[in-house]
Design an enzyme around this catalytic site. Structure first.
Site, PDB file in Angstrom:
ATOM      1  N   TYR A  74       0.823  -1.211   0.000  1.00 52.36           N
ATOM      2  CA  TYR A  74       0.000   0.000   0.000  1.00 52.36           C
ATOM      3  C   TYR A  74       0.860   1.265   0.000  1.00 52.36           C
ATOM      4  CZ  TYR A  74      -3.904  -3.104   0.705  1.00 52.36           C
ATOM      5  OH  TYR A  74      -4.848  -4.100   0.519  1.00 52.36           O
ATOM      6  N   TYR A 121     -12.501  -6.589   6.591  1.00 54.26           N
ATOM      7  CA  TYR A 121     -11.298  -6.758   5.770  1.00 54.26           C
ATOM      8  C   TYR A 121     -10.916  -8.227   5.802  1.00 54.26           C
ATOM      9  CZ  TYR A 121      -6.586  -6.762   4.019  1.00 54.26           C
ATOM     10  OH  TYR A 121      -5.465  -7.073   3.280  1.00 54.26           O
ATOM     11  N   ASP A 148     -13.351 -15.146  10.331  1.00 48.92           N
ATOM     12  CA  ASP A 148     -11.983 -14.790   9.978  1.00 48.92           C
ATOM     13  C   ASP A 148     -11.308 -14.276  11.252  1.00 48.92           C
ATOM     14  OD1 ASP A 148      -9.658 -13.537   9.217  1.00 48.92           O
ATOM     15  OD2 ASP A 148     -10.504 -12.513   7.473  1.00 48.92           O
ATOM     16  N   LYS A 170      -1.667 -14.800  10.566  1.00 42.76           N
ATOM     17  CA  LYS A 170      -0.879 -13.822  11.316  1.00 42.76           C
ATOM     18  C   LYS A 170      -0.098 -14.408  12.508  1.00 42.76           C
ATOM     19  CE  LYS A 170      -2.626  -9.492   9.647  1.00 42.76           C
ATOM     20  NZ  LYS A 170      -3.900  -9.364   8.932  1.00 42.76           N
TER      21      LYS A 170
HETATM   22  C1  LIG Z   1      -4.330  -9.618   7.545  1.00 45.94           C
HETATM   23  C2  LIG Z   1      -5.685 -10.160   7.385  1.00 45.94           C
HETATM   24  C3  LIG Z   1      -6.009 -10.993   6.292  1.00 45.94           C
HETATM   25  C4  LIG Z   1      -5.040 -11.297   5.187  1.00 45.94           C
HETATM   26  O1  LIG Z   1      -3.902 -12.004   5.629  1.00 45.94           O
HETATM   27  P1  LIG Z   1      -2.571 -11.981   4.737  1.00 45.94           P
HETATM   28  O2  LIG Z   1      -1.653 -12.911   5.465  1.00 45.94           O
HETATM   29  O3  LIG Z   1      -2.102 -10.560   4.721  1.00 45.94           O
HETATM   30  O4  LIG Z   1      -2.936 -12.473   3.393  1.00 45.94           O
HETATM   31  C5  LIG Z   1      -7.295 -11.499   6.229  1.00 45.94           C
HETATM   32  N1  LIG Z   1      -8.200 -11.233   7.179  1.00 45.94           N
HETATM   33  C6  LIG Z   1      -7.926 -10.459   8.246  1.00 45.94           C
HETATM   34  C7  LIG Z   1      -8.979 -10.213   9.282  1.00 45.94           C
HETATM   35  C8  LIG Z   1      -6.669  -9.876   8.376  1.00 45.94           C
HETATM   36  O5  LIG Z   1      -6.403  -9.061   9.395  1.00 45.94           O
END
Ligand SMILES: *Cc1c(COP(=O)(O)O)cnc(C)c1O
Length: 428
Positions: free
Chosen positions: A15, A143, A248, A277
């Site tokens: 970004y 997101y 997620d 993460k």
């Molecule tokens: C960071 C994130 C993603 C994407 O993960 P990447 O490892 O960057 O592809 C998806 N969902 C959430 C909630 C995130 O914080």
């Protein structure tokens, strides 16, 4: 050409304007909460390097597990072959996840785990002859990553991918849950936000494979904390309309919100869960998509049988070893007290920001502290101040926020909160 000049000319950063990348810190070393520049300047990583480094950088338990694995087998394919790191990590995940959520698909990154989850949902319904169920429902402000299908379920306006409108599949959005975390819960569905979801599912449920959302905390979509009761209501509505639920927890998993998983605030489980993460404690890219036996077996018993996905580096042993070590540290249990102490200290030390002009809101949940401004914050100011304050912050949109490693000391955290309040004061 100096290293930084080469970087500015040739390397894309996330970004970031590739033609005018702006200043960059050259980091030579990371240990614990500290980042050290090549010139020796030190800064606290208040971002945990984008939510990942929950135990701090270069944790000896994780690096030694990785070094040991590196000496044995950095990688083998996962088709037809398996290995102890994958099995051990699986055991740990199954033990810590809600009962029934125990069929694990390893993948490379968070976005990929979201793609996998969405594909699983579609394949599940196809296996049951529900061919029309190919769309997705979600809440605004979400997101879910930067790959194509994940982009389509990010907030269509603020979700960083508005530019791609027209190229993305159209999904079904309902307003984000309007009741904030900790606020009283109104039973009236018109007030608590569940009416909008009920209406969508009543009208479009036949075409919707799954509802995907970040439970309790929306991260990159605006650092918003909402009422867990909404999730319980949503779960019931989805069950009534034969719509799967995907959580997620890529940003929220592994203790960040004060519970091991954000869904634990609501006491419910999804049909499919995305993890990423902090899964490796921030040491190497890795993710997992975990499904129920019902989802896995419905796909398995269908005509297609196999689930149609298989990354080259699936279940990479180095990443699995890092994951095992990171989960081992969580199993030891210190995180719960650490996160609670961080929450309490951030509550107290960020509170004065409420009185600053230009501050719209201050909120803390677990080891996440946010000062929300009324107008967008220029991240380059935080960038420039970092060597002076000794705190690495990267605000986005209107949010000055921190989610430090759980191992941060009270003195180090005080530096972080004062840097945040100073930034809020100067940015107004
Ligand atoms: C960071 C994130 C993603 C994407 O993960 P990447 O490892 O960057 O592809 C998806 N969902 C959430 C909630 C995130 O914080």
């Amino acid at each position: 050409m100096t290293p930084l000049a080469f970087d500015a000319r040739h390397l894309w950063h996330p970004y970031t304007n590739v033609a005018k990348p702006g200043p960059m810190h050259l980091i030579a070393e990371a240990e614990g909460v500290w980042l050290t520049r090549d010139d020796g300047v030190r800064m606290i990583d208040a971002m945990s390097s984008w939510w990942c480094a929950i135990h701090g950088h270069r944790h000896p338990a994780i690096t030694s597990a990785m070094a040991e694995q590196l000496g044995r087998m950095p990688h083998v394919m996962f088709g037809g072959l398996t290995h102890t790191p994958a099995i051990e990590l699986g055991r740990k995940l199954v033990a810590m996840l809600p009962e029934g959520l125990d069929r694990i698909f390893y993948c490379d990154s968070g976005s990929v785990s979201v793609e996998v989850a969405l594909k699983m949902a579609v394949q599940y319904h196809k296996a049951r002859g529900r061919d029309a169920k190919v769309g997705f429902a979600t809440i605004r402000g979400g997101y879910h990553g930067d790959t194509w299908k994940a982009m389509s379920v990010c907030d269509p306006v603020n979700g960083m991918h508005g530019l791609f409108r027209g190229a993305l599949s159209i999904q079904h959005f309902v307003p984000r849950p309007p009741v904030a975390f900790g606020a009283p819960w109104p039973e009236d569905p018109a007030q608590n936000g569940l009416a909008a979801l009920a209406q969508l599912l009543a009208e479009q449920g036949e075409k919707i494979a799954a509802l995907i959302l970040e439970p309790v905390v929306q991260g990159a979509g605006g650092m918003y904390f909402y009422h867990p009761e909404w999730l319980r209501g949503a779960r019931a509505l989805c069950d009534a309309h034969d719509v799967l639920v995907i959580f997620d927890e890529i940003a929220t998993g592994f203790g960040r919100t004060g519970e091991m998983f954000a869904m634990d605030h609501a006491g419910i489980a999804p049909d499919i869960l995305c993890l990423g993460k902090a899964l490796t404690g921030g040491h190497i890219s890795f993710a997992a998509t975990v499904a129920t036996a019902e989802v896995a077996h419905t796909i398995g018993d269908s005509a297609a049988g196999v689930f149609m996905h298989g990354p080259t580096y699936m279940a990479n042993p180095l990443a699995c070893a890092a994951g095992c070590a990171s989960l081992g540290l969580l199993e030891a249990g210190a995180w719960r007290g650490q996160v609670a102490a961080i929450a309490q200290q951030m509550q107290a030390e960020l509170a004065p920001a409420r009185d600053l002009p230009g501050v719209a809101d201050v909120r803390v949940l677990g080891a996440i502290g946010v000062i929300e401004m009324a107008t967008p914050v220029d991240p380059s100011i935080a960038h420039r101040l970092a060597p002076e304050t000794g705190v690495w912050l990267r605000p986005f949109a209107r949010n000055i926020y921190a989610m430090p490693p759980y191992t941060i000391t009270p003195e180090e955290l005080r530096r972080v909160t004062s840097a945040m309040v100073a930034l809020a004061g100067g940015a107004a």
